[in-house]
Each structure stands twice: as C-alpha cells, then as structure tokens.
Design an enzyme around this catalytic site. Sequence first.
Site, PDB file in Angstrom:
ATOM      1  N   ARG A  42       0.827  -1.229   0.000  1.00 39.25           N
ATOM      2  CA  ARG A  42       0.000   0.000   0.000  1.00 39.25           C
ATOM      3  C   ARG A  42       0.855   1.271   0.000  1.00 39.25           C
ATOM      4  O   ARG A  42       0.531   2.268   0.654  1.00 39.25           O
ATOM      5  CB  ARG A  42      -0.932   0.034   1.218  1.00 39.25           C
ATOM      6  CG  ARG A  42      -1.937  -1.084   1.270  1.00 39.25           C
ATOM      7  CD  ARG A  42      -2.969  -0.974   0.149  1.00 39.25           C
ATOM      8  NE  ARG A  42      -4.056  -1.919   0.377  1.00 39.25           N
ATOM      9  CZ  ARG A  42      -4.060  -3.173  -0.072  1.00 39.25           C
ATOM     10  NH1 ARG A  42      -3.060  -3.624  -0.824  1.00 39.25           N
ATOM     11  NH2 ARG A  42      -5.073  -3.968   0.167  1.00 39.25           N
TER      12      ARG A  42
ATOM     13  N   SER B 133     -11.238  -0.934   2.723  1.00 35.29           N
ATOM     14  CA  SER B 133     -10.500  -1.106   3.982  1.00 35.29           C
ATOM     15  C   SER B 133     -10.098   0.262   4.520  1.00 35.29           C
ATOM     16  O   SER B 133      -9.466   1.037   3.811  1.00 35.29           O
ATOM     17  CB  SER B 133      -9.228  -1.922   3.752  1.00 35.29           C
ATOM     18  OG  SER B 133      -9.553  -3.136   3.148  1.00 35.29           O
TER      19      SER B 133
ATOM     20  N   GLU C 170      -5.837   4.015   5.904  1.00 38.01           N
ATOM     21  CA  GLU C 170      -5.449   3.781   4.506  1.00 38.01           C
ATOM     22  C   GLU C 170      -5.887   4.894   3.542  1.00 38.01           C
ATOM     23  O   GLU C 170      -5.071   5.368   2.747  1.00 38.01           O
ATOM     24  CB  GLU C 170      -6.000   2.431   4.018  1.00 38.01           C
ATOM     25  CG  GLU C 170      -5.515   2.096   2.628  1.00 38.01           C
ATOM     26  CD  GLU C 170      -6.024   0.757   2.125  1.00 38.01           C
ATOM     27  OE1 GLU C 170      -5.768  -0.257   2.765  1.00 38.01           O
ATOM     28  OE2 GLU C 170      -6.683   0.751   1.071  1.00 38.01           O
TER      29      GLU C 170
HETATM   30  C1  LIG Z   1     -15.567  -0.898  -1.798  1.00 40.03           C
HETATM   31  C2  LIG Z   1     -14.088  -0.588  -1.946  1.00 40.03           C
HETATM   32  C3  LIG Z   1     -13.174  -1.626  -2.043  1.00 40.03           C
HETATM   33  C4  LIG Z   1     -11.793  -1.358  -2.188  1.00 40.03           C
HETATM   34  N1  LIG Z   1     -10.932  -2.416  -2.287  1.00 40.03           N
HETATM   35  C5  LIG Z   1      -9.600  -2.185  -2.427  1.00 40.03           C
HETATM   36  C6  LIG Z   1      -8.679  -3.283  -2.541  1.00 40.03           C
HETATM   37  O1  LIG Z   1      -9.055  -4.450  -2.527  1.00 40.03           O
HETATM   38  N2  LIG Z   1      -7.363  -2.995  -2.673  1.00 40.03           N
HETATM   39  C7  LIG Z   1      -6.906  -1.710  -2.707  1.00 40.03           C
HETATM   40  O2  LIG Z   1      -5.694  -1.538  -2.839  1.00 40.03           O
HETATM   41  N3  LIG Z   1      -7.752  -0.661  -2.609  1.00 40.03           N
HETATM   42  C8  LIG Z   1      -9.076  -0.863  -2.476  1.00 40.03           C
HETATM   43  N4  LIG Z   1      -9.949   0.196  -2.365  1.00 40.03           N
HETATM   44  C9  LIG Z   1      -9.414   1.579  -2.386  1.00 40.03           C
HETATM   45  C10 LIG Z   1      -9.457   2.250  -3.782  1.00 40.03           C
HETATM   46  O3  LIG Z   1     -10.405   1.647  -4.603  1.00 40.03           O
HETATM   47  C11 LIG Z   1      -8.099   2.227  -4.488  1.00 40.03           C
HETATM   48  O4  LIG Z   1      -7.108   2.810  -3.684  1.00 40.03           O
HETATM   49  C12 LIG Z   1      -8.151   2.969  -5.835  1.00 40.03           C
HETATM   50  O5  LIG Z   1      -6.928   2.813  -6.516  1.00 40.03           O
HETATM   51  C13 LIG Z   1      -8.454   4.461  -5.685  1.00 40.03           C
HETATM   52  O6  LIG Z   1      -8.728   4.961  -6.975  1.00 40.03           O
HETATM   53  P1  LIG Z   1      -9.457   6.351  -7.194  1.00 40.03           P
HETATM   54  O7  LIG Z   1      -9.373   6.663  -8.632  1.00 40.03           O
HETATM   55  O8  LIG Z   1     -10.812   6.283  -6.604  1.00 40.03           O
HETATM   56  O9  LIG Z   1      -8.497   7.308  -6.361  1.00 40.03           O
HETATM   57  P2  LIG Z   1      -8.930   8.550  -5.453  1.00 40.03           P
HETATM   58  O10 LIG Z   1      -9.663   8.068  -4.277  1.00 40.03           O
HETATM   59  O11 LIG Z   1      -9.566   9.598  -6.283  1.00 40.03           O
HETATM   60  O12 LIG Z   1      -7.489   9.070  -4.998  1.00 40.03           O
HETATM   61  C14 LIG Z   1      -6.709   8.321  -4.115  1.00 40.03           C
HETATM   62  C15 LIG Z   1      -5.360   9.050  -3.935  1.00 40.03           C
HETATM   63  O13 LIG Z   1      -4.622   8.991  -5.142  1.00 40.03           O
HETATM   64  C16 LIG Z   1      -4.398  10.301  -5.643  1.00 40.03           C
HETATM   65  N5  LIG Z   1      -4.601  10.227  -7.094  1.00 40.03           N
HETATM   66  C17 LIG Z   1      -5.681   9.748  -7.747  1.00 40.03           C
HETATM   67  N6  LIG Z   1      -5.482   9.785  -9.063  1.00 40.03           N
HETATM   68  C18 LIG Z   1      -4.251  10.301  -9.260  1.00 40.03           C
HETATM   69  C19 LIG Z   1      -3.469  10.614 -10.418  1.00 40.03           C
HETATM   70  N7  LIG Z   1      -3.909  10.368 -11.652  1.00 40.03           N
HETATM   71  N8  LIG Z   1      -2.244  11.159 -10.225  1.00 40.03           N
HETATM   72  C20 LIG Z   1      -1.758  11.424  -8.979  1.00 40.03           C
HETATM   73  N9  LIG Z   1      -2.448  11.147  -7.850  1.00 40.03           N
HETATM   74  C21 LIG Z   1      -3.681  10.587  -7.995  1.00 40.03           C
HETATM   75  C22 LIG Z   1      -5.402  11.211  -4.958  1.00 40.03           C
HETATM   76  O14 LIG Z   1      -4.914  12.537  -4.854  1.00 40.03           O
HETATM   77  C23 LIG Z   1      -5.518  10.535  -3.598  1.00 40.03           C
HETATM   78  O15 LIG Z   1      -4.438  10.916  -2.784  1.00 40.03           O
HETATM   79  C24 LIG Z   1     -11.330  -0.026  -2.222  1.00 40.03           C
HETATM   80  C25 LIG Z   1     -12.264   1.031  -2.128  1.00 40.03           C
HETATM   81  C26 LIG Z   1     -13.626   0.755  -1.989  1.00 40.03           C
HETATM   82  C27 LIG Z   1     -14.607   1.887  -1.910  1.00 40.03           C
END
Ligand SMILES: Cc1cc2nc3c(=O)[nH]c(=O)nc-3n(C[C@H](O)[C@H](O)[C@H](O)COP(=O)(O)OP(=O)(O)OC[C@H]3O[C@@H](n4cnc5c(N)ncnc54)[C@H](O)[C@@H]3O)c2cc1C
Length: 345
Positions: free
Chosen positions: A174, A245, A341
């Site tokens: 992570r 998580s 996280e």
């Molecule tokens: C139901 C559920 C289940 C999940 N299961 C998992 C799992 O199994 N494993 C896991 O690892 N995660 C999991 N997650 C967390 C999440 O889905 C991941 O971390 C995912 O990669 C976040 O993507 P996002 O586009 O929504 O990022 P965001 O939430 O929009 O951003 C997350 C972070 O990344 C940064 N960011 C986003 N895009 C960029 C970019 N293009 N350039 C630079 N920085 C950026 C943002 O500034 C922020 O700090 C889960 C979430 C939910 C709601």
Amino acid sequence: MNSSQNAVSQAKSSLNLVLRDRNTFGFDVSAEVAYEITAAEQVPAVIRGVTEKNLPWRVLGGGSNVILPKVLSGATLLMNITSQEIVSSDEKATLIAVGGGVNWHEFVAWTLDNHFPGLENLALIPGTVGAAPIQNIGAYGVEIGEYIDSVEAFDAKSHTFVTLAKDACQFAYRDSYFKQNPHRFIVTKVIFKIPKQWQARIHYADLAKQFTSNLNPSPREIFLAVCKIRTQKLPDPKMIGNAGSFFQNPIVPNEQYKTLLHKYPGLVSYPDALGKRKLAAGWLIDQCGFKGQRMGNVGVYENQALVLVNHGGGTAQDILGLAKCIQDKVKKEFGVSLEIEPNIL
Ligand SMILES: Cc1cc2nc3c(=O)[nH]c(=O)nc-3n(C[C@H](O)[C@H](O)[C@H](O)COP(=O)(O)OP(=O)(O)OC[C@H]3O[C@@H](n4cnc5c(N)ncnc54)[C@H](O)[C@@H]3O)c2cc1C
C-alpha cells in the site's frame, strides 16, 4: 458555473462543483475550482496557474480512497484521460499504455476479453488506472506494482513530464514513491507489462475456498470468483458510503507476533514479504467489539470490521472521530498501531 472548453490544450473548469459522485463515502463536499483533465497537455497550465497564486491543489480519480473536507479549496484536478493502446507485444510480454482516467475494473475486464490474463485477482477494485500505482493497489495475494513497466506523470516540482520506471516507483505494501511525495505527481498514463506466461494465483484463503474441486481454474473463473467474493463481503458504495479497507493491516516483528499469538490463539495473520508478520486489522477491530457499531451518522460495517461506513449525513470529522476511538482501543488492547489507509485531502 464558469466553464471554458475551447481547445484540447485547455482544461474545462467549474466553480463550486459538487463532488458527491466523486467520493465513495458520499460526503457532501464541493471543489472551489475543478479542472476536468482529458489530455496530459492540459496539466502544466493548470499547475502553473495554481503555483503562481500559491493555491493548494490535488488530483481526484474516482474518489474511492479519500476522505474529503466540506470544501476543497484551490484547484481540484479531475482525472479523465481515457486513452488505451497496446504498445508492443513479443513472446514474453505485452505492454499496454492506459490513460490515468480509465476505470480500473473496466480495464481489468478488457485485459481478460483480449487474452492478457494476470490482473484477474484485482477485479472490482473501484477507482481509476491513474490511482492504482499511488498506493500500489492489491487484493487476494497480488499487487499491481508487479505488472507495471513504468508510470508517466507531470512533476509539479520540476514542471516537466517524467517517466518513472518500475524500480523508481518504489512499490511496497500500500505504498509507492508517489504516496511518499504527496502533491507532487499527476499520473497521466500507466504502462502495464503483462507476461505471456500465466499462472493461477489462488493461494489466498478466501479464493482457495472457491476452487477446492477445481485446481486449474481459468483466468475468467478467477475473475468471476473474485467478483463474487467481493460483492458478498464489501458494501457497495452506491448503497452505503465507504472507502473499502479503512486501516492498513499492521506489520509487526516476529517476536511481537509470537507474544500476541500466545495471548490470543485465534489471532489472524499472514506472512509478510520481508519475513515479518501482517496482522488482520479487521480481526483486531472485531475483537474490540466495534463490528456493526454506530456512532452518529457513521459506523463500522456489520459484515467486515475493517470497513467504516457513512450511514448518511456523515462528514470527514465524524469518520476520523470514529477512527480515533478504534485506534485507541486497538492500541490499548493489543499494543498495535493502526494506520489509516484512505488519503485525507
Ligand atoms: C468498496 C471498496 C473496495 C476497495 N478495495 C480495495 C482493494 O481491494 N485494494 C486496494 O488496494 N484498494 C481498495 N480500495 C481503495 C481504492 O479503490 C483504491 O485505492 C483505488 O486505486 C483508488 O482509486 P481512485 O481513482 O478512486 O483514487 P482517489 O480516491 O480519487 O485518490 C486516491 C489518492 O490517489 C491520488 N490520485 C488519484 N489519481 C491520481 C493521479 N492520476 N495522479 C496522482 N495522484 C492521484 C489522490 O490525490 C488521492 O491521494 C477499495 C475502495 C472501496 C470503496
């Protein structure tokens, strides 16, 4: 609302944009100025503008791993670059370049439809491709860092586009170089390297249980099994706000693990890649009696203690208040610190 969409090189901007659909907690939040980024070339001008004015900025993908305040001041870059192309393919591997705004799960499904198996264990993780390297997303024994060749990003420090090869990304549990350097990189493209040789990875207990009578599952069968488990275990953010998580699984030295196991024989843990022990944070929280508990508008999910939820009307402050209670109790009971996280923006 003030919008401009004259040229590809200029990002469309909106004032006071409501972000309820861009944060899976479903908090009532808005962005002072939001820029829709549909091409990498739009990024330098936006970053130059905000740095000149000394304004804060951040990138938002799907908002599935963030805790957002009521108002995001300064600039919010909404990542919407949706390019996708096969760069090369030889007998060893296929390189695929994917825009930062592509939906993660749709990309995983596309790789399977096009016979590039490898990412099936990571099916149904919400969010975008651009966010995947930030925390090195992982599930069911696989982390995305293993499949990344390089990452293209705009570096707000040097004001240039950079390409970071896999080693420079410093992927860990992570964690990554991007996460270690917040407010610096805007990931515009991720280049995946999918090996031609494929092997099923079903050693994780939940997944293994699905294949007791089928020891040679296909990538598609694993994909479907992962989707089934996740749908049963995790709350759908469309129904109840959450960010998956909420705490990382804490990694402890072997000595501490042995002492804890002696006191709590039911302790759930996994071996860590570096020879330490990863404790199941959900188990620790469950033992402290939090599962299904509610604190005002927020609470702990009834089927999975690792997931904090917004029952409706909750705020970042409410969630962080609940998180603090959990952290304090777990520390008192087990002597273990839990790290949050999602990113607190
Ligand atoms: C139901 C559920 C289940 C999940 N299961 C998992 C799992 O199994 N494993 C896991 O690892 N995660 C999991 N997650 C967390 C999440 O889905 C991941 O971390 C995912 O990669 C976040 O993507 P996002 O586009 O929504 O990022 P965001 O939430 O929009 O951003 C997350 C972070 O990344 C940064 N960011 C986003 N895009 C960029 C970019 N293009 N350039 C630079 N920085 C950026 C943002 O500034 C922020 O700090 C889960 C979430 C939910 C709601």
